[in-house]
Design a protein around this motif. Structure first.
Motif, PDB file in Angstrom:
ATOM      1  N   PRO A 261       0.641  -1.308  -0.025  1.00 29.94           N
ATOM      2  CA  PRO A 261       0.005  -0.169  -0.057  1.00 29.94           C
ATOM      3  C   PRO A 261       0.890   1.305   0.019  1.00 29.94           C
ATOM      4  N   ASP A 262       2.131   1.227   0.433  1.00 26.34           N
ATOM      5  CA  ASP A 262       3.027   2.232   0.288  1.00 26.34           C
ATOM      6  C   ASP A 262       3.885   2.702  -0.579  1.00 26.34           C
ATOM      7  N   THR A 263       3.612   1.517  -1.501  1.00 24.17           N
ATOM      8  CA  THR A 263       4.574   1.594  -2.661  1.00 24.17           C
ATOM      9  C   THR A 263       4.048   2.003  -3.831  1.00 24.17           C
ATOM     10  N   PRO A 264       4.426   2.800  -4.934  1.00 25.14           N
ATOM     11  CA  PRO A 264       3.827   3.054  -5.928  1.00 25.14           C
ATOM     12  C   PRO A 264       3.917   1.935  -6.995  1.00 25.14           C
ATOM     13  N   PRO A 265       2.773   1.723  -7.652  1.00 22.30           N
ATOM     14  CA  PRO A 265       2.933   0.461  -8.599  1.00 22.30           C
ATOM     15  C   PRO A 265       3.853   0.457  -9.670  1.00 22.30           C
ATOM     16  N   PRO A 266       4.239  -0.874 -10.411  1.00 18.07           N
ATOM     17  CA  PRO A 266       4.877  -0.474 -11.678  1.00 18.07           C
ATOM     18  C   PRO A 266       3.984   0.149 -12.848  1.00 18.07           C
ATOM     19  N   THR A 267       4.845   0.413 -13.913  1.00 13.30           N
ATOM     20  CA  THR A 267       3.868   1.098 -14.910  1.00 13.30           C
ATOM     21  C   THR A 267       3.035  -0.266 -15.465  1.00 13.30           C
ATOM     22  N   ILE A 268       1.813   0.146 -15.744  1.00 10.43           N
ATOM     23  CA  ILE A 268       0.719  -1.106 -16.035  1.00 10.43           C
ATOM     24  C   ILE A 268       0.234  -0.408 -17.544  1.00 10.43           C
ATOM     25  N   VAL A 269       0.222  -1.236 -18.491  1.00  9.19           N
ATOM     26  CA  VAL A 269      -0.779  -1.092 -19.857  1.00  9.19           C
ATOM     27  C   VAL A 269      -1.699  -2.133 -19.877  1.00  9.19           C
ATOM     28  N   GLY A 270      -2.934  -1.822 -20.290  1.00 10.50           N
ATOM     29  CA  GLY A 270      -4.187  -2.681 -20.481  1.00 10.50           C
ATOM     30  C   GLY A 270      -4.531  -2.728 -22.028  1.00 10.50           C
ATOM     31  N   ILE A 271      -5.272  -3.629 -22.326  1.00  6.53           N
ATOM     32  CA  ILE A 271      -6.091  -3.549 -23.627  1.00  6.53           C
ATOM     33  C   ILE A 271      -7.544  -3.916 -23.572  1.00  6.53           C
ATOM     34  N   ASP A 272      -8.224  -2.783 -24.178  1.00  8.29           N
ATOM     35  CA  ASP A 272      -9.737  -2.985 -24.252  1.00  8.29           C
ATOM     36  C   ASP A 272     -10.665  -1.747 -24.296  1.00  8.29           C
ATOM     37  N   TRP A 273      -9.797  -0.758 -23.563  1.00 10.67           N
ATOM     38  CA  TRP A 273     -10.957   0.612 -23.565  1.00 10.67           C
ATOM     39  C   TRP A 273     -11.971   0.437 -22.734  1.00 10.67           C
ATOM     40  N   THR A 274     -11.943  -0.122 -21.775  1.00 10.10           N
ATOM     41  CA  THR A 274     -13.351  -0.189 -20.811  1.00 10.10           C
ATOM     42  C   THR A 274     -13.090   0.905 -20.222  1.00 10.10           C
ATOM     43  N   ALA A 278     -10.435   3.997 -17.381  1.00  9.48           N
ATOM     44  CA  ALA A 278     -10.327   5.542 -17.637  1.00  9.48           C
ATOM     45  C   ALA A 278      -9.941   6.022 -16.403  1.00  9.48           C
ATOM     46  N   THR A 279     -10.713   5.648 -15.316  1.00  8.33           N
ATOM     47  CA  THR A 279     -10.351   6.439 -13.923  1.00  8.33           C
ATOM     48  C   THR A 279      -8.745   6.392 -13.599  1.00  8.33           C
ATOM     49  N   HIS A 280      -8.361   5.065 -13.867  1.00 11.49           N
ATOM     50  CA  HIS A 280      -6.967   4.492 -13.393  1.00 11.49           C
ATOM     51  C   HIS A 280      -6.116   5.411 -14.208  1.00 11.49           C
ATOM     52  N   ILE A 281      -6.367   5.689 -15.463  1.00 11.92           N
ATOM     53  CA  ILE A 281      -5.340   6.393 -16.427  1.00 11.92           C
ATOM     54  C   ILE A 281      -5.358   7.888 -16.049  1.00 11.92           C
ATOM     55  N   LYS A 282      -6.537   8.341 -15.713  1.00 13.08           N
ATOM     56  CA  LYS A 282      -6.480   9.684 -15.214  1.00 13.08           C
ATOM     57  C   LYS A 282      -5.828  10.028 -13.959  1.00 13.08           C
ATOM     58  N   ASN A 283      -5.876   8.952 -13.055  1.00 14.97           N
ATOM     59  CA  ASN A 283      -5.207   9.175 -11.855  1.00 14.97           C
ATOM     60  C   ASN A 283      -3.609   8.606 -11.964  1.00 14.97           C
ATOM     61  N   ASN A 284      -3.189   8.298 -12.807  1.00 19.36           N
ATOM     62  CA  ASN A 284      -1.646   8.053 -13.100  1.00 19.36           C
ATOM     63  C   ASN A 284      -1.349   6.637 -12.603  1.00 19.36           C
ATOM     64  N   GLN A 285      -2.280   5.657 -12.485  1.00 22.83           N
ATOM     65  CA  GLN A 285      -2.179   4.437 -11.967  1.00 22.83           C
ATOM     66  C   GLN A 285      -1.848   3.430 -13.104  1.00 22.83           C
ATOM     67  N   VAL A 286      -2.306   3.581 -14.217  1.00 23.19           N
ATOM     68  CA  VAL A 286      -2.299   2.907 -15.460  1.00 23.19           C
ATOM     69  C   VAL A 286      -1.799   3.994 -16.441  1.00 23.19           C
ATOM     70  N   LEU A 287      -0.986   3.406 -17.420  1.00 24.56           N
ATOM     71  CA  LEU A 287      -0.215   4.337 -18.282  1.00 24.56           C
ATOM     72  C   LEU A 287      -1.214   4.694 -19.520  1.00 24.56           C
ATOM     73  N   ALA A 288      -1.875   3.345 -20.033  1.00 18.76           N
ATOM     74  CA  ALA A 288      -2.644   3.704 -21.231  1.00 18.76           C
ATOM     75  C   ALA A 288      -3.450   2.315 -21.406  1.00 18.76           C
ATOM     76  N   SER A 289      -4.611   2.435 -22.315  1.00 22.45           N
ATOM     77  CA  SER A 289      -5.165   1.176 -22.717  1.00 22.45           C
ATOM     78  C   SER A 289      -5.149   1.156 -24.266  1.00 22.45           C
ATOM     79  N   PHE A 290      -4.866   0.040 -24.904  1.00 23.80           N
ATOM     80  CA  PHE A 290      -5.393   0.047 -26.355  1.00 23.80           C
ATOM     81  C   PHE A 290      -6.565  -0.371 -26.603  1.00 23.80           C
ATOM     82  N   GLY A 291      -7.317   0.091 -27.712  1.00 23.24           N
ATOM     83  CA  GLY A 291      -8.679  -0.388 -27.728  1.00 23.24           C
ATOM     84  C   GLY A 291      -9.265   0.181 -29.178  1.00 23.24           C
ATOM     85  N   GLY A 292     -10.431  -0.194 -29.392  1.00 25.69           N
ATOM     86  CA  GLY A 292     -11.069   0.270 -30.540  1.00 25.69           C
ATOM     87  C   GLY A 292     -12.078  -0.882 -30.902  1.00 25.69           C
TER      88      GLY A 292
END
Length: 370
Positions: A261-274, A278-292
């Protein structure tokens, strides 16, 4: 001889010009029918999957805009296997008499049975989402080559998105040594295999990237959490998490916060555009999601509408649509907020209904930005 050759060249040029100049507009080809196409649409999940529920909702919206009788059917994972998948589709076709078009993803090993069903019931078929890989081509060929009821296929370039996700993780580290873990989908999933193949291609060409371990899941959030937890406790100094879906990306993020809980997470990338990612990308918790690819149902229904009205898409794309998934990051993630409730007239994607004679477009980012 030289003069004749010149005359022949002029004739050929004039013929080509004539064909281009007098190509018929959609209004000259499309029929004015009082009937509407009946489409039986199969999805493998809905309520438990942000991706499939979004794809389904968008398809329903498109059917309303395009005036299509859409029969939506779910064949859930827990009740489905490659041995009974075609049988379940047949029961749905029997129940939905009068189906003009069947839309369904392939399940590995079910392709020949599905082709037999289309011939038995004389129903047009369009496949989607799963890759048209070598095994599928060897089993059933290409659309309309052997099985004439198989009108077309649409799927993203899953190998490329696996590569692109790894590339993004490498760029984020500015080409420093990068230790990755990979949380993939099903072991027998053609999509998961292709995405992991793309990751391996990036690893082979970039000696700064190291894959500590890749694991398979059943695509579920729960198993994503479980596998991520095991990897987090097994390896130290993880720089990036390559995730084959948004659900798996969020599962790994949540599990990281539970364990550290006290350590920033690694950089995370997902796929699906759910919407959930979006919330996690806005909060800098996830770098990006690929989709369409949530728009595949929309695009297929537009092609079906035109085909039903007499305008065949085959001349334009030979029945195969393969497109690149696009990255949504903090700069454009706002587009994902209401992706399932897109407020656009999707009938404009039909050439017959819009009157447009330009090529079909399969660019989700452009569609949402219009």
């Amino acid at each position: 001889m030289e003069l004749c050759a010149k005359h022949l060249s002029i004739v050929l040029i004039l013929c080509l010009f004539s064909q281009a100049s007098f190509a018929k507009e959609p209004s000259q080809v499309c029929l004015k029918l009082s009937s509407i196409p009946v489409v039986t649409f199969i999805v493998p999940d809905y309520e438990n999957s942000p991706f499939w529920s979004t794809l389904g909702n968008l398809a329903i919206k498109a059917s309303e805009d395009l005036n299509i009788d859409l029969r939506f059917h779910l064949i859930p994972n827990e009740n489905r296997s490659r041995f009974n998948y075609a049988d379940k589709i047949e029961k749905i076709l029997i129940k939905n008499k009068g189906t003009d078009y069947l839309v369904a993803p392939f399940l590995t090993g079910s392709e020949k049975r599905i082709m037999a069903l289309t011939e038995k019931y004389g129903v047009n078929f369009l496949s989607y989402n799963s890759p048209l890989n070598t095994a599928v081509k060897e089993a059933i060929g290409l659309p309309r080559a052997i099985h004439l009821h198989w009108l077309g296929h649409i799927s993203p370039d899953d190998e490329q998105v696996g590569y692109d996700a790894a590339q993004l993780l490498a760029e984020q580290r500015q080409n420093k040594p990068t230790r990755l873990i990979a949380i993939n989908g099903g072991r027998h999933s053609a999509v998961a295999k292709m995405r992991f193949k793309g990751l391996r291609r990036k690893l082979a060409e970039d000696n700064q990237l190291t894959l500590l371990q890749g694991v398979n899941t059943d695509w579920s959030f729960a198993q994503g959490e479980d596998k991520a937890s095991q990897l987090f406790q097994r390896y130290q100094d993880i720089h990036g998490i390559w995730s084959a879906s948004d659900s798996l990306a969020i599962a790994s993020l949540q599990q990281w916060h539970n364990l550290f809980p006290d350590t920033p997470p690694p950089t995370i990338v997902g796929i699906d555009w759910t919407k959930e990612i979006a919330t996690h990308i806005k909060n800098n918790q996830v770098l990006a999601s690929f989709g369409g690819h949530v728009f595949e149902g929309v695009w297929l229904l537009a092609l079906i509408k035109d085909h039903y009205l007499g305008l065949d898409f085959f001349d334009e794309n030979k029945g195969i649509v393969n497109y690149r998934l696009r990255a949504a990051d903090k700069s454009n993630v706002g587009l994902l907020s209401n992706i399932g409730q897109i407020n656009k007239d999707l009938s404009l994607l039909s050439k017959c209904l819009s009157g447009k004679n330009s090529n079909y477009e399969f660019d989700a980012m452009a569609l949402m930005s219009q």
